[in-house]
Scaffold this motif. Structure first.
Motif, short mmCIF file in Angstrom:
data_model
loop_
_atom_site.label_atom_id
_atom_site.label_comp_id
_atom_site.label_asym_id
_atom_site.label_seq_id
_atom_site.Cartn_x
_atom_site.Cartn_y
_atom_site.Cartn_z
N UNK A 6 0.84 -1.18 0.00
CA UNK A 6 0.00 0.00 0.00
C UNK A 6 0.88 1.25 0.00
N UNK A 7 0.31 2.33 -0.48
CA UNK A 7 1.03 3.60 -0.51
C UNK A 7 1.04 4.21 0.89
N UNK A 8 2.14 4.89 1.20
CA UNK A 8 2.31 5.53 2.49
C UNK A 8 2.56 7.02 2.31
N UNK A 9 2.21 7.78 3.32
CA UNK A 9 2.54 9.20 3.34
C UNK A 9 4.03 9.36 3.63
N UNK A 10 4.63 10.32 2.98
CA UNK A 10 6.06 10.59 3.21
C UNK A 10 6.31 12.09 3.16
N UNK A 11 6.89 12.61 4.22
CA UNK A 11 7.22 14.04 4.30
C UNK A 11 8.69 14.19 4.64
N UNK A 12 9.34 15.16 4.01
CA UNK A 12 10.76 15.39 4.24
C UNK A 12 11.00 16.84 4.65
N UNK A 13 11.96 17.02 5.56
CA UNK A 13 12.31 18.36 6.04
C UNK A 13 13.83 18.45 6.15
N UNK A 14 14.39 19.56 5.76
CA UNK A 14 15.80 19.82 6.00
C UNK A 14 15.92 20.61 7.30
N UNK A 15 16.68 20.08 8.26
CA UNK A 15 16.74 20.70 9.59
C UNK A 15 18.19 20.96 9.99
N UNK A 16 18.34 21.76 11.05
CA UNK A 16 19.68 22.04 11.57
C UNK A 16 19.92 21.24 12.86
N UNK A 199 -2.20 5.32 7.23
CA UNK A 199 -3.42 6.10 7.11
C UNK A 199 -3.46 7.35 7.96
N UNK A 200 -2.73 7.37 9.09
CA UNK A 200 -2.83 8.52 9.98
C UNK A 200 -1.53 8.67 10.77
N UNK A 201 -1.29 9.90 11.21
CA UNK A 201 -0.17 10.22 12.09
C UNK A 201 -0.74 10.56 13.45
N UNK A 202 -0.46 9.78 14.50
CA UNK A 202 -0.99 10.07 15.83
C UNK A 202 -0.73 11.52 16.22
N UNK A 203 -1.72 12.15 16.86
CA UNK A 203 -1.65 13.57 17.16
C UNK A 203 -0.48 13.92 18.07
N UNK A 204 -0.14 13.03 19.01
CA UNK A 204 0.95 13.36 19.94
C UNK A 204 2.31 13.32 19.24
#
Length: 229
Positions: A6-16, A199-204
């Motif tokens: 199944x497809x998944x959500x994926x997010x990327x961030x460049x951080x320091x 399907x979801x990212x827990x709020x905490x």
């Protein structure tokens, strides 16, 4: 149990470095260390990406093509016996990864340019790579190495990783050998935060990841490393 892809959500961030230290402290309180990590909570990833003679995968990434895919070989730490072939597909912000093992001897023949490297009764993904290599001239293009610090949470199949010390190998043939030369790709103190879930990212966890100065981006390790090749 049926293993459904199944497809998944994926997010990327460049951080320091400051953001990393803040986030890892928060995540350590609400998530678990990945059991596959070494005693220091990290492991090394080495990936060899494929592209064709027109750099199709690279151009589609830079152009922001909505539907795209790429193939890569992958190994972990200094283990050159357990090797994997993966295909990563992306549609918008959703990703699907399929993979299989590849024997070291078959991988060596592939990297040596052997036209008949494909083993009998090969996994369908190996067959697909062989077809792409013959029909689309897909070839190894970039060796990408980095250190990963992963955190996991079962509900939502959440995986949060910090990827640091990103390096580009100067030769794809180094995938099965100790690296001869590499170039650091990111400035010191910069790294990539990746957030993946079903399907979801827990709020905490979403709350723990909040940093006002961090914005989602479209960072590509493959594209970044290709700038040096």
């Amino acid at each position: 149990m049926k293993n459904e892809k199944h497809f998944r959500h994926e997010q990327k961030y460049e951080i320091d470095l400051f953001s990393y230290q803040t986030l890892r402290m928060r995540l350590s309180a609400v998530m678990q260390k990945d059991p596959h990590a070494l005693t220091d909570g990290r492991y090394q990833i080495h990936s060899l990406y494929f592209d064709n003679c027109c750099d199709k995968a690279l151009r589609e990434k830079k152009d922001g093509v909505n539907r795209r895919e790429k193939f890569r070989l992958r190994r972990y730490n200094d283990d050159r016996q357990n090797l994997f072939l993966e295909k990563k597909q992306k549609i918008g912000g959703l990703c699907l990864k399929t993979g299989c093992r590849i024997l070291p001897q078959d991988c060596a023949r592939l990297l040596a340019g052997d036209a008949d490297w494909l083993p009998p009764q090969a996994h369908p993904l190996l067959q697909e790579l062989d077809f792409r290599m013959k029909s689309q001239l897909l070839r190894p293009k970039a060796l990408v190495s980095y250190l990963r610090e992963p955190y996991v949470y079962p509900a939502g199949n959440v995986r949060v990783t910090f990827d640091m010390d990103l390096q580009s190998g100067l030769s794809g043939t180094e995938f099965l050998r100790p690296p001869l030369a590499a170039v650091s790709v990111m400035p010191a103190g910069r790294m990539i935060l990746e957030v993946k879930y079903d399907g979801f990212l827990p709020s905490f966890i979403a709350d723990a990841l909040q940093l006002g100065v961090v914005r989602t981006g479209a960072f590509s390790k493959y594209a970044a490393c290709r700038a040096f090749l």
